[in-house]
Design a protein around this motif. Sequence first.
Motif, PDB file in Angstrom:
ATOM      1  N   LEU A  84      34.381  25.701 -56.549  1.00  0.00           N
ATOM      2  CA  LEU A  84      34.989  24.742 -57.447  1.00  0.00           C
ATOM      3  C   LEU A  84      36.094  25.442 -58.337  1.00  0.00           C
ATOM      4  N   THR A  89      36.826  21.838 -52.795  1.00  0.00           N
ATOM      5  CA  THR A  89      35.869  20.994 -52.986  1.00  0.00           C
ATOM      6  C   THR A  89      34.927  20.826 -51.853  1.00  0.00           C
ATOM      7  N   ILE A 113      28.205  19.113 -61.414  1.00  0.00           N
ATOM      8  CA  ILE A 113      29.309  19.482 -60.785  1.00  0.00           C
ATOM      9  C   ILE A 113      29.504  18.642 -59.499  1.00  0.00           C
ATOM     10  N   ARG A 116      32.374  16.631 -58.436  1.00  0.00           N
ATOM     11  CA  ARG A 116      33.553  17.261 -58.150  1.00  0.00           C
ATOM     12  C   ARG A 116      33.656  17.737 -56.603  1.00  0.00           C
ATOM     13  N   ILE A 117      32.536  17.752 -56.076  1.00  0.00           N
ATOM     14  CA  ILE A 117      32.377  18.209 -54.439  1.00  0.00           C
ATOM     15  C   ILE A 117      32.508  17.203 -53.608  1.00  0.00           C
TER      16      ILE A 117
END
Length: 327
Positions: A84, A89, A113, A116-117
Motif C-alpha cells: 500500500l 492495491t 487496511i 484499501r486492498i
Amino acid sequence: MISRREWLRVTAGAGAAVALSRCTSGVGQGQGMGAALSQGLLTRPIPSTGERLPIIGLGGANTFSEAAGEEEFDTVGEVLQALLDGGATVFDTAAGYGASEEVAGRVAQELGIADRIFWATKVNVAGGFRGGPREADPEAVRAQIERSFERLRVPLIDLIQVHNMGDPPTQLRVLRQYKAEGRIRYMGITTTSERQYEALAEVMRTEPLDFIGIDYAVDNRVAEEVVFPLARERGIATLIYLPFGRNRMWQRIGDRPVPDWAGDFGAHTWAQFMLKFVLANPAVTVATPGTRNPAHMTDNIGGGIGRLPNADELGRMIDLVESLPGA
Ligand SMILES: NC(=O)c1ccc[n+]([C@@H]2O[C@H](COP(=O)([O-])OP(=O)(O)OC[C@H]3O[C@@H](n4cnc5c(N)ncnc54)[C@H](OP(=O)(O)O)[C@@H]3O)[C@@H](O)[C@H]2O)c1
C-alpha cells in the motif's frame, strides 16, 4: 524485526511518517520507493469497467501460505503495508493456498487496511491440472466462496477466479450469481499450465470474463501467442503470475549484475528488469509477484514506475536472458 504489537502501534500512530522514512532510508533494495513517492506507480484499466489498477500487485501463494507464528504475522503485515505504501492495491490469493487467505485477512483487519486492498482470490472444488478435473458441485463451490469471505473478513471480494481451469461452466455460473448479487465485483479464470491454454482460450471466446490469470515471464512468453491477443480482442484484464518463474529465473541469474543499459528504462534490480519486461506488453494489466519480504515488495513496486522498455530494449532483454544458463 519489531513485534506485531509494536508494528500495529507504529502504523496506527504515524503510518505516513514511517512509510516515508522507510522509503527514503533505502531499506533493503528499496530503489523504487523514492521514485514512487515522486512519480507514482503506473496504472492500467480493467477493460470491462475502465477502473484503473496499479500495475504491480502481490501474490500470496507459497510465500504466505505457511505463515503461522507471531513473527510470520509481523512479516505479512509489513509486506501488505509495503504494497500500500508503494501505491499498489492488488493482492492475489486462493482458497487453495493453505493459510494465505486467513493470514492476510486477519492481518489486514488488525492493521485497518482491509478496505484499501483489491482482494483477488480463487475458487476450485473440481481439481486442477494436477488433480485432474472433475465436475464441480455448485453447493460446494458456494461453500468454498463463503469460507473465503470468512477468512478474508471482508463483505465484498473484488475478484474471484476459477483456479486452474476447474470445471469452468459450473464454477463460472456460480461466480456470475455472486456478481449479480453484488457480492463480488469481477470474475475470471486462471491457469499456469501451457497444456491448458487451449481450453483457456475457448473459455475466453465463449464466457463473459473480466479477468484471466496466467503465467508470463521474460523466459516464458507462450502467452503472447494466442492468449494475449485474445485478451485484448475480448477486453479481458490479465493478472500475471510467476513473473520470476518462482525460483527459476533467480537460479538462472545467479550473482550476475543487472546490465547498466537497463538503467535507461529505470530497471535497477533484476526484479525490476523482469517486471518491466512483463509490463511492457500492452495485454498485461497487473503483475503479482509473490514475496514475503517487505524490502522485496518495495523493490517490485519500482518495476511499475517510470518508462517501460521499447521494442529494441525488449529484444536485448530476451537476448541476454537466452544467454543465461538453464534455458
Ligand atoms: N494457477 C494460478 O492461479 C497461479 C499459479 C501460480 C501462481 N499464482 C499467483 O502468482 C503469484 C506469483 O507467483 P509465485 O509467488 O509462485 O512466483 P514468482 O512471483 O515468480 O516468484 C516468487 C519468488 O521470487 C522471490 N522474490 C520476489 N520478489 C523479489 C525481489 N524483489 N528480489 C528477489 N527475490 C524476489 C520470492 O522470494 P521472497 O519471498 O524472498 O521475496 C519468491 O521466492 C503467486 O503468489 C500467486 O498469487 C497463481
